[in-house]
Design a protein around this motif. Sequence first.
Motif, short mmCIF file in Angstrom:
data_model
loop_
_atom_site.label_atom_id
_atom_site.label_comp_id
_atom_site.label_asym_id
_atom_site.label_seq_id
_atom_site.Cartn_x
_atom_site.Cartn_y
_atom_site.Cartn_z
N SER A 10 0.83 -1.21 0.00
CA SER A 10 0.00 0.00 0.00
C SER A 10 0.86 1.26 0.00
N ALA A 11 1.96 1.22 0.77
CA ALA A 11 2.84 2.39 0.86
C ALA A 11 3.60 2.63 -0.44
N LEU A 33 9.12 4.01 1.87
CA LEU A 33 8.36 3.33 0.82
C LEU A 33 7.42 4.29 0.09
N MET A 34 6.75 5.16 0.85
CA MET A 34 5.85 6.14 0.23
C MET A 34 6.63 7.09 -0.68
N TYR A 35 7.80 7.51 -0.22
CA TYR A 35 8.64 8.42 -1.00
C TYR A 35 9.15 7.74 -2.27
N PHE A 36 9.68 6.52 -2.12
CA PHE A 36 10.16 5.77 -3.28
C PHE A 36 9.02 5.50 -4.27
N GLY A 37 7.85 5.16 -3.72
CA GLY A 37 6.70 4.86 -4.57
C GLY A 37 6.25 6.05 -5.38
N LYS A 38 6.32 7.24 -4.78
CA LYS A 38 5.92 8.45 -5.51
C LYS A 38 6.91 8.78 -6.61
N LEU A 39 8.20 8.65 -6.34
CA LEU A 39 9.20 8.94 -7.36
C LEU A 39 9.14 7.94 -8.50
N GLY A 40 8.89 6.68 -8.16
CA GLY A 40 8.86 5.64 -9.18
C GLY A 40 10.19 4.94 -9.30
N PRO A 41 10.20 3.64 -9.61
CA PRO A 41 11.43 2.86 -9.69
C PRO A 41 12.45 3.40 -10.68
#
Length: 449
Positions: free
Chosen positions: A389-390, A415-423
């Motif tokens: 989810s994060a 995780l939220m920060y990485f998820g927003k930036l994208g892999p």
Amino acid sequence: MNLQNIGIPEQFKRIVLTPPRILAFSFIALITLGTLLLKLPIATEKEITWLTALFTSTSASTITGLVVVDTGSVYTLFGEIVILCLIQAGGVGIMTFAVLIVLMLSKRIGIRFMLLIQQALNQSSYGGILRLVKVLLIFAFVSEAIGALILMSMWVPEMGWKQGTYASIFHSISGFNSAGFSIWSDSLISHNTNPVILTVISTLFVLSGLGFTVILDLYYSRKFRELSLHSKLMIIGTVVINFVALIVIFTLEFTNVKTIGQMTLSDKLFNSYFQAVTPRSAGLNSVDVSSMEDASVFFTIILMFIGAGSTSTGGGIKLTTFIALLLSVATFLRGKSEAVILGRTISDSTIIRAFAITVILMGILFSTVFIMMITEDASFIEILFEAVSAISTCGLSMGITGELSSVGQFVIILLMYFGKLGPLTLLFILAKPSIRRKVRYPYGEIITG
């Protein structure tokens, strides 16, 4: 000013001038500003820790929606408005707001700034970025306004003008930006028998989840066959995955008295649909997620991992990435050398990028879930659900967010920060500039499978 003359190392200059890195630093700046504002005494009803302020600011800036304290009871009106501003900035995008400001000041936008916007909007070229940004902003604000007006027709008679209007604006912005924030502790559970509310909010995040490039394509194209391949795949894929998810959730939860089991048939359908589309990075829920059947929870994890569309307010690996993975598998099983769909060949670079995105995301997930299994007093499925989810910036939870340890909260923040930036953005931030080589090596074979 000449950077070389003031002795700034070459490595630092590259960090400053690389668009993905500037984008990453921009979100850090937004999160930091939000943390400072939420820590002010006027932002909360009672004192909160710096970690709580950081967690909430990160969740709002990355439009996730996970919370360690109840938004409606802990934060004041000022605090909630700060959260809304963070949601709007993080959802519609820091770069699009920057473009709007520049356009209002009638300044010329340089190539470097255009490249930065290109990175923020996940575009392969910057030719039509200004047009995309203009349509994006108009579409966002008009959609939020229409959503708020319809919700007002439901909530103003029930709550009065002041509270009803505020609740409508808050949830319209939260819904369109797929933020998952609600001023009520039970999200939308207390309103799950109102089909208008469920329909309006789900329509907002489904539309924004298509991606703004698709919206722009629909705006300028009069016929479906005139749309780009990406737009066609997003529209078809969204309809198919939402329909399949509706059938699965409806079937699995039909007799579950803790979720939809005791509802009327129409309410079961509306709530099943809402819970089928909200994992696509929306985060608001109309039933208690922790009370869902285990199969439904696992299916929701899959939906969250897939996420919404590219250039949308949602996260995950993105629907078109998932489609590219399926195409590559189907191509291999059919013994073909190229992936073809709707009369178009998908390039090898696109397939490789899809696998890279998925592997990076799974690698981050495996690592963080392992850490949280050591530090947190929760079951594996609860930890996995929270982590997915994060990183998919969804915001759904099985109820363990508020009970996370300091380490667990910090892991979710990352995780939220990485998820927003994208892999891929993370990969570009860490990777060294590629060097073109004239030497090619002979092909070699390895045994796989």
